[in-house]
Structure formats: C-alpha cells, structure tokens
Design an enzyme around this catalytic site. Structure first.
Site, PDB file in Angstrom:
ATOM      1  N   PRO A  93       0.822  -1.219   0.000  1.00  0.00           N
ATOM      2  CA  PRO A  93       0.000   0.000   0.000  1.00  0.00           C
ATOM      3  C   PRO A  93       0.854   1.266   0.000  1.00  0.00           C
ATOM      4  O   PRO A  93       0.499   2.259  -0.641  1.00  0.00           O
ATOM      5  CB  PRO A  93      -0.826  -0.137   1.287  1.00  0.00           C
ATOM      6  CG  PRO A  93      -0.883  -1.604   1.537  1.00  0.00           C
ATOM      7  CD  PRO A  93       0.450  -2.147   1.084  1.00  0.00           C
ATOM      8  N   TYR A  94       1.982   1.216   0.695  1.00  0.00           N
ATOM      9  CA  TYR A  94       2.897   2.368   0.719  1.00  0.00           C
ATOM     10  C   TYR A  94       3.400   2.670  -0.693  1.00  0.00           C
ATOM     11  O   TYR A  94       3.393   3.824  -1.141  1.00  0.00           O
ATOM     12  CB  TYR A  94       4.058   2.064   1.660  1.00  0.00           C
ATOM     13  CG  TYR A  94       5.154   3.101   1.667  1.00  0.00           C
ATOM     14  CD1 TYR A  94       4.915   4.382   2.158  1.00  0.00           C
ATOM     15  CD2 TYR A  94       6.427   2.796   1.211  1.00  0.00           C
ATOM     16  CE1 TYR A  94       5.932   5.337   2.181  1.00  0.00           C
ATOM     17  CE2 TYR A  94       7.442   3.731   1.227  1.00  0.00           C
ATOM     18  CZ  TYR A  94       7.186   5.003   1.708  1.00  0.00           C
ATOM     19  OH  TYR A  94       8.192   5.941   1.729  1.00  0.00           O
ATOM     20  N   GLY A  95       3.815   1.618  -1.407  1.00  0.00           N
ATOM     21  CA  GLY A  95       4.281   1.811  -2.767  1.00  0.00           C
ATOM     22  C   GLY A  95       3.188   2.334  -3.679  1.00  0.00           C
ATOM     23  O   GLY A  95       3.427   3.190  -4.540  1.00  0.00           O
TER      24      GLY A  95
ATOM     25  N   SER B  65       0.685   4.241  -2.851  1.00  0.00           N
ATOM     26  CA  SER B  65       0.433   5.659  -2.563  1.00  0.00           C
ATOM     27  C   SER B  65       1.499   6.539  -3.226  1.00  0.00           C
ATOM     28  O   SER B  65       1.187   7.612  -3.759  1.00  0.00           O
ATOM     29  CB  SER B  65       0.391   5.898  -1.056  1.00  0.00           C
ATOM     30  OG  SER B  65       1.662   5.711  -0.455  1.00  0.00           O
TER      31      SER B  65
END
Length: 208
Positions: free
Chosen positions: A33-35, A37
C-alpha cells in the site's frame, strides 16, 4: 520488477543485467500500500504537467539519509540502525541482510532540487531517479554492519527474522538522466556521509 533477473553474490544481491541500476522507463510495479500511494502521487504530478501545463517534476527518491533524520525501523532504515546502535536498542535484520539499496545524502538531494528549479523549463513534466546510483549501493547489513561497527569501534548485536511481505532484494536507481539533463550527480561518498550521521547521532543522543 518480478521479471528482472537477480544475481546473488557473497555479500549482496544485484541486478543481472541493469548495469547502471533501474531506469525511469522501467514499468512501475507496486508491492505494498505504501508503494501504491507513492505511485499514485507520481502519476498525479506527471498528469498535471501533461494536461494542465503545470511546471511539475517527479523525483523518485531512493534511500535519503543525513543529519537530523529521526529514522524508525520501517522508515529511514540507515538512520534507524545508527540510532539503535548508538543508543543500545535492538536491531532486527529481516531476510538475509544482503538486500541492497542506493543511498543518497540529503545535501546532494537538496542540490538536485535547486538544479531542477533553476532548469525548470528542461525539468518540467519529467521524471528523475534521485538516488545514490551504483557508486552508492549498500547491502543493508552484510556491508553496512561491518562499516558501522568500524565507525563505532565495537561489535553490534542483532536479531534475525524472516523476510517481510513486499521486501525487495534489490533496488538501486539509474541516475544518469539527472546528470544529462540537470548536470547533477551524487557527490557525498558512502563512508563520508555515514560518518557524518553517526557523529550527529552521537552528539545528540538526548534527542532519542
């Protein structure tokens, strides 16, 4: 980048064929999810330039480090390991410790921002890898650990754990586009930059 072949060496992983690192043209492939975003932000900024003519620029930043960085275990790994080693906290190495990243000193990053602004008519709408490149690639423990132990003058005990979901064995950026178009390249050497961060943490232990 599951389709990019890797090679395992004695102390590090590396790309089999990407001699200069991962280029800007490599298709984006998110594993967390970080990637996702970060990728969404990347695309928004590019589209604002394309559609509305805004003078926006994308910097795909690798591992940025330097004084006044308050790293934690899952953000700012290099600073976190230095802080933990200096203050006696537990360091956990996930995976084999041979996974590599290219690291970039914050002073070099700031120079790149200044150059992009000064050359905005060249940089507008462009994507630039902003990392240390192949000259600043570091295995996160098999290479960084011995360097940190030498700078501190003592052994550093660590714990080991399994790979975390989304961990990449290899990422280092091809930064030649920024050199060609902006006249930029990293200037701070690995040991020089890491030593300066170690000294800052040692001088400011009370902050941690």
């Amino acid at each position: 980048m599951d389709d990019v072949r890797l090679v395992e060496l004695d102390k590090r992983w590396q790309y089999a064929a990407l001699e200069h690192g991962c280029p800007e043209a490599q298709p984006l492939d998110f594993h967390s999810p970080y990637g996702c975003s970060k990728g969404a932000g990347d695309q928004y900024v590019r589209d604002y330039a394309r559609i509305y003519g805004l003078r926006t620029v994308v910097f795909r930043q690798s591992c940025i480090y330097g004084p006044r960085q308050f790293g934690v275990e899952d953000q700012g790994w290099l600073a976190w390991m230095i802080i933990a080693a200096v203050t006696g906290r537990q360091i956990t190495i996930y995976g084999d410790g041979k996974q590599v990243r290219d690291v970039l000193h914050v002073n070099d990053l700031l120079e790149a921002y200044d150059l992009a602004i000064a050359k905005i008519e060249t940089a507008r709408g462009q994507v630039y890898n902003m990392g240390g490149g192949v000259s600043n690639v570091l295995a996160i423990w098999s290479e960084f650990g011995p360097l940190l132990e030498r700078l501190l003058g003592r052994k550093i005990p660590v714990a080991h754990a399994d790979w975390r979901p989304g961990d990449q064995r290899v990422f280092y950026a091809d930064v030649r586009k920024a050199e060609r178009e902006l006249g930029w390249k990293p200037r701070t050497g690995l040991e020089q930059g890491i030593r300066s961060l170690v000294e800052w943490v040692q001088a400011n232990k009370a902050l941690f």
